[in-house]
Design an enzyme around this catalytic site. Sequence first.
Site, PDB file in Angstrom:
ATOM      1  N   ARG A  10       0.833  -1.210   0.000  1.00  0.00           N
ATOM      2  CA  ARG A  10       0.000   0.000   0.000  1.00  0.00           C
ATOM      3  C   ARG A  10       0.865   1.257   0.000  1.00  0.00           C
ATOM      4  O   ARG A  10       0.559   2.245  -0.683  1.00  0.00           O
ATOM      5  CB  ARG A  10      -0.914  -0.024   1.222  1.00  0.00           C
TER       6      ARG A  10
ATOM      7  N   HIS B  58      -5.682  -5.887  -2.768  1.00  0.00           N
ATOM      8  CA  HIS B  58      -6.552  -5.872  -1.588  1.00  0.00           C
ATOM      9  C   HIS B  58      -6.698  -7.257  -0.964  1.00  0.00           C
ATOM     10  O   HIS B  58      -7.318  -7.394   0.093  1.00  0.00           O
ATOM     11  CB  HIS B  58      -7.936  -5.321  -1.960  1.00  0.00           C
TER      12      HIS B  58
ATOM     13  N   HIS C 173       0.677   4.208  -2.784  1.00  0.00           N
ATOM     14  CA  HIS C 173       0.389   5.594  -2.419  1.00  0.00           C
ATOM     15  C   HIS C 173       1.544   6.522  -2.806  1.00  0.00           C
ATOM     16  O   HIS C 173       1.318   7.702  -3.087  1.00  0.00           O
ATOM     17  CB  HIS C 173       0.103   5.695  -0.922  1.00  0.00           C
TER      18      HIS C 173
ATOM     19  N   ASN D  17      -3.372   8.746   4.317  1.00  0.00           N
ATOM     20  CA  ASN D  17      -2.141   8.041   4.679  1.00  0.00           C
ATOM     21  C   ASN D  17      -1.922   7.883   6.177  1.00  0.00           C
ATOM     22  O   ASN D  17      -0.912   7.299   6.599  1.00  0.00           O
ATOM     23  CB  ASN D  17      -0.920   8.761   4.076  1.00  0.00           C
TER      24      ASN D  17
END
Length: 315
Positions: free
Chosen positions: A57, A186, A61, A89
């Site tokens: 992740r 995910h 990001h 975040n």
Amino acid sequence: MVAILVALALFILFSSSVNALSLNYYDKTCPRLESTITSAVKNAMTNDKTVPAALLRMHFHDCFIRGCDASVLLASKGNQKAERDGPPNISLHAFYVIDNAKKAVEALCPGVVSCADILALAARDAVALSGGPTWKVPKGRKDGRISRANDTRQLPSPTFNISQLQQSFSQRGLSLEDLVALSGGHTLGFAHCSSFQNRIRNFNASLDIDPSLQPSFAASLRSICPAHNKVKNAGTTLYSTSTTFDNAYYKLLLQGKSIFSSDQALLTTPKTKALVSKFASSQQDFDKAFVKSMIKMSSIFTGGQEIRQDCRVVR
């Protein structure tokens, strides 16, 4: 005409970044780089099973804001809030893994390897060490000097519909297939109640619960996240095998057991739904597509200018 020019500019930037990266970038200057990073990730995983999801992740990001330049790793300074302190975040964690990897790499090859490359390699290792595929990571990224919390508004939201998702990904040179493949990440991780509350209460003017949710699954989510929940970290693992990288995400999505609105959105167009079905029926097809899309995403143009010695501080 404007749209064409924007698309052309993105293509040029993306193409230039791909050409600038190399699979053997550090072969002579830091030959033990990859094994050193793998060891750092593996050591962290022995104490915390959530590390792989966190690193994957974090890389995502990072790349979606200013390209893959490790700007997500920079610490806020005074009133200047960095990306890692932007609302989307706040729940990012395991920064220490990158810090430890960087420290070990610096001991071997001081001033040679960028934090951005370390993060890209750590994300690859996170997937591979969780039972997923491995791949050769193109290297040669430089670290960026700019990190602004406000920029995190550009990250795709878990409440996005398919049009919003497509726009967000296409702005970064990523296709619908990339969207569906990368969403498979995910399969690892955890979701806080706030990210799917919109589906289990006050869904719209006439329905309390999103009708696309399987009823018993919706009931379990509501029990985990009560109406007046006050538990800060309340939530649920994203999917049944949340520490194993597999294609369970797609199988559960087809069963009405998706967590986010953005997951459910993948079933709202014929093309994306067909890809979901394809990946649900074949782990091999998913792995192949995921690797291709990860290499593409991790090569998004970056304007990085330096090699940081401390990943949290600009030189």
